[in-house]
Each structure stands twice: as structure tokens, then as C-alpha cells.
Write a protein that holds these residues in place. Structure first.
Motif, PDB file in Angstrom:
ATOM      1  N   MET A 112       0.972  -1.186  -0.131  1.00 12.88           N
ATOM      2  CA  MET A 112      -0.253  -0.353  -0.235  1.00 12.88           C
ATOM      3  C   MET A 112       0.806   0.487  -0.427  1.00 12.88           C
ATOM      4  O   MET A 112       1.863   1.272   1.073  1.00 12.88           O
ATOM      5  N   ASN A 113       0.660   1.995  -1.085  1.00 13.31           N
ATOM      6  CA  ASN A 113       1.295   3.300  -1.154  1.00 13.31           C
ATOM      7  C   ASN A 113       0.454   3.926  -0.407  1.00 13.31           C
ATOM      8  O   ASN A 113      -0.494   4.320  -0.806  1.00 13.31           O
ATOM      9  N   LYS A 114       1.538   4.723   0.741  1.00 16.05           N
ATOM     10  CA  LYS A 114       1.166   6.099   1.706  1.00 16.05           C
ATOM     11  C   LYS A 114       1.397   7.257   1.217  1.00 16.05           C
ATOM     12  O   LYS A 114       2.406   7.543   0.741  1.00 16.05           O
ATOM     13  N   LYS A 115      -0.200   8.120   1.413  1.00 11.04           N
ATOM     14  CA  LYS A 115       0.025   9.432   0.763  1.00 11.04           C
ATOM     15  C   LYS A 115       1.061  10.215   2.164  1.00 11.04           C
ATOM     16  O   LYS A 115       1.580   9.795   3.355  1.00 11.04           O
ATOM     17  N   LEU A 116       2.203  10.852   0.983  1.00  8.02           N
ATOM     18  CA  LEU A 116       2.938  11.653   2.136  1.00  8.02           C
ATOM     19  C   LEU A 116       1.740  13.428   2.831  1.00  8.02           C
ATOM     20  O   LEU A 116       1.747  14.025   2.132  1.00  8.02           O
ATOM     21  N   VAL A 117       1.704  13.800   4.116  1.00 10.65           N
ATOM     22  CA  VAL A 117       1.104  15.033   4.146  1.00 10.65           C
ATOM     23  C   VAL A 117       2.178  15.687   4.459  1.00 10.65           C
ATOM     24  O   VAL A 117       2.658  15.514   6.095  1.00 10.65           O
ATOM     25  N   TYR A 118       2.575  16.546   4.609  1.00 11.95           N
ATOM     26  CA  TYR A 118       2.960  18.050   4.918  1.00 11.95           C
ATOM     27  C   TYR A 118       1.513  18.872   6.072  1.00 11.95           C
ATOM     28  O   TYR A 118       0.649  19.466   5.078  1.00 11.95           O
ATOM     29  N   VAL A 119       2.724  19.305   7.164  1.00 10.09           N
ATOM     30  CA  VAL A 119       1.109  20.148   7.933  1.00 10.09           C
ATOM     31  C   VAL A 119       1.843  21.421   8.478  1.00 10.09           C
ATOM     32  O   VAL A 119       3.450  20.615   9.262  1.00 10.09           O
ATOM     33  N   ALA A 120       1.431  21.946   7.857  1.00 12.73           N
ATOM     34  CA  ALA A 120       2.051  23.434   8.059  1.00 12.73           C
ATOM     35  C   ALA A 120       1.286  24.014   9.603  1.00 12.73           C
ATOM     36  O   ALA A 120       0.136  24.838   9.530  1.00 12.73           O
ATOM     37  N   HIS A 121       1.889  24.557   9.759  1.00  8.84           N
ATOM     38  CA  HIS A 121       1.429  25.835  11.352  1.00  8.84           C
ATOM     39  C   HIS A 121       2.675  26.428  11.380  1.00  8.84           C
ATOM     40  O   HIS A 121       3.613  27.199  11.147  1.00  8.84           O
ATOM     41  N   PRO A 122       2.272  27.814  12.071  1.00  5.18           N
ATOM     42  CA  PRO A 122       2.097  29.114  11.810  1.00  5.18           C
ATOM     43  C   PRO A 122       4.243  28.571  13.261  1.00  5.18           C
ATOM     44  O   PRO A 122       4.246  27.502  13.712  1.00  5.18           O
ATOM     45  N   PHE A 123       5.126  29.604  12.649  1.00  8.26           N
ATOM     46  CA  PHE A 123       6.694  29.737  13.824  1.00  8.26           C
ATOM     47  C   PHE A 123       7.308  30.254  13.918  1.00  8.26           C
ATOM     48  O   PHE A 123       7.394  30.690  15.473  1.00  8.26           O
ATOM     49  N   GLY A 124       7.388  31.314  13.023  1.00  5.29           N
ATOM     50  CA  GLY A 124       7.844  32.060  13.216  1.00  5.29           C
ATOM     51  C   GLY A 124       8.408  32.437  14.190  1.00  5.29           C
ATOM     52  O   GLY A 124       9.993  33.044  15.114  1.00  5.29           O
ATOM     53  N   GLY A 125       9.940  31.454  14.650  1.00  4.07           N
ATOM     54  CA  GLY A 125      11.012  30.604  15.837  1.00  4.07           C
ATOM     55  C   GLY A 125      10.765  30.801  17.219  1.00  4.07           C
ATOM     56  O   GLY A 125      11.499  30.911  17.830  1.00  4.07           O
ATOM     57  N   LYS A 126       9.390  30.621  17.354  1.00  2.00           N
ATOM     58  CA  LYS A 126       8.846  30.808  18.195  1.00  2.00           C
ATOM     59  C   LYS A 126       8.594  28.939  18.951  1.00  2.00           C
ATOM     60  O   LYS A 126       7.867  28.265  18.906  1.00  2.00           O
ATOM     61  N   GLU A 127       9.528  29.366  20.595  1.00  2.00           N
ATOM     62  CA  GLU A 127       9.296  27.680  20.920  1.00  2.00           C
ATOM     63  C   GLU A 127       7.583  27.656  21.045  1.00  2.00           C
ATOM     64  O   GLU A 127       7.780  25.909  21.402  1.00  2.00           O
ATOM     65  N   SER A 128       7.125  28.457  21.168  1.00  2.00           N
ATOM     66  CA  SER A 128       5.578  28.125  21.962  1.00  2.00           C
ATOM     67  C   SER A 128       4.662  27.827  21.042  1.00  2.00           C
ATOM     68  O   SER A 128       4.165  25.788  20.907  1.00  2.00           O
ATOM     69  N   ASN A 129       5.562  27.911  19.712  1.00  2.00           N
ATOM     70  CA  ASN A 129       5.095  27.155  17.990  1.00  2.00           C
ATOM     71  C   ASN A 129       5.485  26.241  18.239  1.00  2.00           C
ATOM     72  O   ASN A 129       4.191  25.234  17.796  1.00  2.00           O
ATOM     73  N   ARG A 130       6.316  25.986  18.258  1.00  2.00           N
ATOM     74  CA  ARG A 130       7.726  24.296  18.560  1.00  2.00           C
ATOM     75  C   ARG A 130       6.744  23.062  19.140  1.00  2.00           C
ATOM     76  O   ARG A 130       6.164  21.758  18.750  1.00  2.00           O
ATOM     77  N   LYS A 131       6.692  24.071  20.365  1.00  7.79           N
ATOM     78  CA  LYS A 131       5.604  22.831  21.264  1.00  7.79           C
ATOM     79  C   LYS A 131       4.413  22.028  20.858  1.00  7.79           C
ATOM     80  O   LYS A 131       4.127  21.164  20.342  1.00  7.79           O
ATOM     81  N   LYS A 132       3.815  23.510  19.841  1.00  6.27           N
ATOM     82  CA  LYS A 132       2.188  22.985  19.560  1.00  6.27           C
ATOM     83  C   LYS A 132       2.709  22.266  18.423  1.00  6.27           C
ATOM     84  O   LYS A 132       1.557  21.086  18.305  1.00  6.27           O
ATOM     85  N   ILE A 133       3.579  22.342  17.720  1.00  5.29           N
ATOM     86  CA  ILE A 133       3.047  21.707  16.481  1.00  5.29           C
ATOM     87  C   ILE A 133       4.506  20.128  16.900  1.00  5.29           C
ATOM     88  O   ILE A 133       3.889  19.111  16.731  1.00  5.29           O
TER      89      ILE A 133
END
Length: 110
Positions: A1-22
Motif C-alpha cells: 500500500m502506498n501511503k500518502k505523504l502529508v505536509y503539516v503547516a503550522h505557524p512558527f516565527g522561530g517561537k518555542e511556543s509554536n514548536r511545542k504546539k506542532i
């Protein structure tokens, strides 16, 4: 089975809080959905986050990854993020399917 590759885009801006969310979002997706493979540009390239005149170079690197993907999933706040808006425009132009995170999780019962 070929799995689809999913790109997950999340705001970052270099912020550690955003890194923790993603981190939490990616953990949820990867552990609870074996039908797809997931990538996150923050996890792939966050260590070389570029600003100022180099910002576009950083985004272009991310778009190179997105070009290999079948699906773009946009996380909350994407429409306020320069990078996520660029990823959305790229996916739209290249006929990559686009979903919000909530819709993706509902459709895939995650």
C-alpha cells in the motif's frame, strides 16, 4: 500500500511556543494514523530558521519539501502566518489537496 505523504503547516516565527504546539500535533497524527506518512517543515528545517532577506530562501526550502507531498494540512492560525500562506498558495497552484487540521482529523477519524 502506498501511503500518502502529508505536509503539516503550522505557524512558527522561530517561537518555542509554536514548536511545542506542532510537537503535540505531530505526535497525535503520527501515533494515531498509520494510513499516512507525515512531515513538518518545522521539524525538518526549524534549526535553520531564516529571517529578513533570507526568509524567502527558507520558505523555498520548505516549498521544495511540500512539492513531494500529496496533501497539505493547515493548523490553526495558518492564515496569519506568512509562511503558511505561502505554503497554501504553492499547494493551490500545484494541485496538492488542502485541508484544515480539524477537517483532516475528522475525515480520517483521528
Amino acid at each position: 500500500m502506498n501511503k500518502k505523504l502529508v505536509y503539516v503547516a503550522h505557524p512558527f516565527g522561530g517561537k518555542e511556543s509554536n514548536r511545542k504546539k506542532i510537537d503535540m500535533i505531530m505526535s497525535d497524527l503520527v501515533l494515531n494514523d498509520v494510513k499516512h506518512d507525515y512531515v513538518s517543515p518545522i521539524h525538518n528545517y526549524g534549526y535553520v530558521y531564516l529571517t529578513g532577506d533570507d526568509y524567502q530562501k527558507g520558505l523555498d526550502i520548505c516549498l521544495g519539501l511540500l512539492g513531494h507531498c500529496d496533501v497539505l494540512v493547515l493548523c490553526e492560525g495558518w492564515n496569519m502566518s506568512r509562511g503558511c500562506k505561502g505554503e497554501y498558495e504553492f499547494a493551490d497552484k500545484h494541485n496538492i489537496k488542502i485541508y484544515t487540521l480539524d477537517l483532516w482529523k475528522t475525515l480520517n477519524r483521528i
